[in-house]
Enzyme design. Structure first.
Site, PDB file in Angstrom:
ATOM      1  N   LYS A 290     129.273  26.804  27.980  1.00 17.71           N
ATOM      2  CA  LYS A 290     128.488  27.270  26.830  1.00 17.71           C
ATOM      3  C   LYS A 290     129.412  27.615  25.653  1.00 17.71           C
ATOM      4  O   LYS A 290     129.175  27.226  24.508  1.00 17.71           O
ATOM      5  CB  LYS A 290     127.678  28.511  27.236  1.00 17.71           C
ATOM      6  CG  LYS A 290     126.981  29.216  26.109  1.00 17.71           C
ATOM      7  CD  LYS A 290     125.891  28.363  25.517  1.00 17.71           C
ATOM      8  CE  LYS A 290     125.345  28.944  24.236  1.00 17.71           C
ATOM      9  NZ  LYS A 290     124.253  28.147  23.697  1.00 17.71           N
TER      10      LYS A 290
ATOM     11  N   CYS B  39     125.331  32.183  17.052  1.00 18.63           N
ATOM     12  CA  CYS B  39     125.928  31.463  18.179  1.00 18.63           C
ATOM     13  C   CYS B  39     127.294  30.902  17.803  1.00 18.63           C
ATOM     14  O   CYS B  39     128.313  31.312  18.325  1.00 18.63           O
ATOM     15  CB  CYS B  39     124.991  30.337  18.595  1.00 18.63           C
ATOM     16  SG  CYS B  39     123.298  30.898  18.788  1.00 18.63           S
TER      17      CYS B  39
END
Ligand code: SAJ
Length: 408
Positions: free
Chosen positions: A208, A262
């Site tokens: 991720k 993010c």
């Protein structure tokens, strides 16, 4: 006896931009879902069938799963067969990840865990977090050691396209052991049509962070090109378009910086843990942060130059506050940061702030984009919203096109 995947009850800890859509999609697929959020207003709104986030198409789905009882929201967990941690992981002042929400959510579900249950972390997390939470669970409930399944499964969805991507994107699933990976895969296969790729928890966590760091590095490359081209007198948009004609080159677009929760955050989870190794990733962060200061300085310089040349203060239009095109999400936006800097350094010029995707703003008075463009002497494009592309280039204005509206 443990339940089969078919009649599972699932509890989603966190009803935010990812937790709520995932809970809804799971409920749409026959899973009995409890959605948990610490914010009572979010819980009440959700139970009333009203979305507290903006996501196209999700509102009707929420109404349906609330009406048929397959999803209900509450502020505390309930006995379930699977628990999903989908809470924020911000960073602290020193760019160290803050996993306190993940830990708090884990602690909240520990009393409910029973043999055969599945515990999954979806929140973006520093490497080792899943193992840490497993240790915490077994410290508090030693009798469960080896009797529950623990895995990490990051989300990859793009806000605005969440319903499609939640179902169709491939996912990476890493358990603390193989049985955990298999159990988590069985759960996600209920609603994910993309492939489910098995690995271990540490690799899934790093995967991720790698995805978002990779994008950050690529954007930094485009932003660095924009600095070079500014000096060299080359049109960066044309340059990138031409370089991308090479079959193995695919450069992203420069902008006024990298925002959101993010890409501008996750790389720090790597750089803070591995500072000696993560040089390129750290540089990319610096370049993308610097881009916003560079844009603000360009606008302020244009204002001062205009005053000297015209003997009056200019009207300045700052186009776009959102962190990326065609959304209404203004949080962590480099455009908002630039606007604040220009407000302070703009020598009391009249500044028109534009954001076509929101009706009003608490701090900035908003001006319709066509009116601002018409009135302004200096126009800075900060976010590439689609409506801006209908404006025509005007030689009488100073136009600072940071996000490629005119690509001139
Ligand atoms: N940006 C540029 N130039 C580009 C592309 C983007 O300057 O060529 C800027 C945008 O304007 C914005 C920032 O980057 O300020 C981030 O936007 P984005 O569209 O790249 O990404 P996010 O933050 O909306 O979503 C990302 C996605 N990750 C990747 O594409 C690797 C998404 O798939 C993730 O699920 C999401 O992060 C997340 O939640 O981690």
């Amino acid at each position: 006896m443990t339940k089969t995947i078919e009649n599972m009850k699932a509890c989603f800890m966190g009803l935010g931009y990812i937790g709520l859509p995932t809970a809804i999609i799971a409920a749409m697929n026959g899973i009995d879902v409890t959605g948990v959020d610490i914010n009572p207003a979010v819980v009440d709104k959700t139970n009333a069938g009203e979305l507290h986030i903006i996501e196209p198409g999700l509102g009707e789905m929420l109404k349906k799963v609330i009406a048929d009882g397959s999803l209900h929201a509450t502020t505390t967990p309930e006995v379930s067969d699977a628990y999903f941690i989908v809470v924020p992981t911000p960073f602290k002042g020193n760019h160290e990840p803050d996993i306190s929400f993940v830990e708090a959510a884990t602690r909240a579900v520990v009393p409910f865990l029973k043999e055969g249950d599945l515990f999954v972390i979806e929140s973006t997390s520093p490497v080792g977090t899943t193992e840490k939470m497993a240790e915490l669970i077994f410290r508090l409930r030693p009798e469960l050691a080896g009797k529950i399944y623990i895995a990490y499964c990051p989300e990859r969805v793009l806000p605005g396209n969440v319903i499609y991507e939640l179902v169709h994107n491939d996912r990476v699933i890493g358990g603390v052991d193989e049985a955990s990976t298999d159990k988590a895969k069985a759960f996600y296969s209920r609603f994910v049509k993309g492939e489910l790729h098995a690995t271990n928890a540490r690799t899934a966590e790093m995967c991720k962070l790698t995805e978002n760091s990779s994008r950050d590095v690529q954007i930094a490359f485009a932003n660095e090109l924009s600095f070079i081209c500014d000096h060299a007198g080359i049109n960066v948009w044309e340059l990138i378009r031409l370089a991308n004609k090479h079959p193995r080159v695919n450069i992203l677009q420069p902008g006024c910086g990298v925002g959101g929760h993010c890409i501008a955050v996750d790389p720090y989870f790597i750089t803070s843990a591995y500072p000696a190794e993560a040089k390129l990733i750290a540089d990319a962060r610096r370049i993308n942060n610097y881009k916003a200061d560079w844009c603000a300085e360009k606008i302020i310089n244009a204002i001062l130059r205009f005053e000297i040349e015209h003997n009056r203060k200019p009207v300045v239009a700052l186009m776009g506050i959102a962190f990326k095109p065609d959304i209404d999400d203004l949080r962590e936006s480099p455009a908002k940061y630039i606007i604040s800097k220009v407000m302070v350094g703009g020598n009391n010029s009249r500044i028109l702030v534009v954001e076509p995707n929101v009706k009003e703003h608490q701090v900035f008075k908003l001006t319709p984009y066509e009116e601002a463009y018409r009135e302004a002497d200096i126009v800075a494009f900060l976010t590439a919203h689609t409506p801006f592309r209908s404006l025509e280039w005007d030689d009488s204005k100073v136009i600072l096109d940071f996000c490629g509206i005119f690509k001139r």
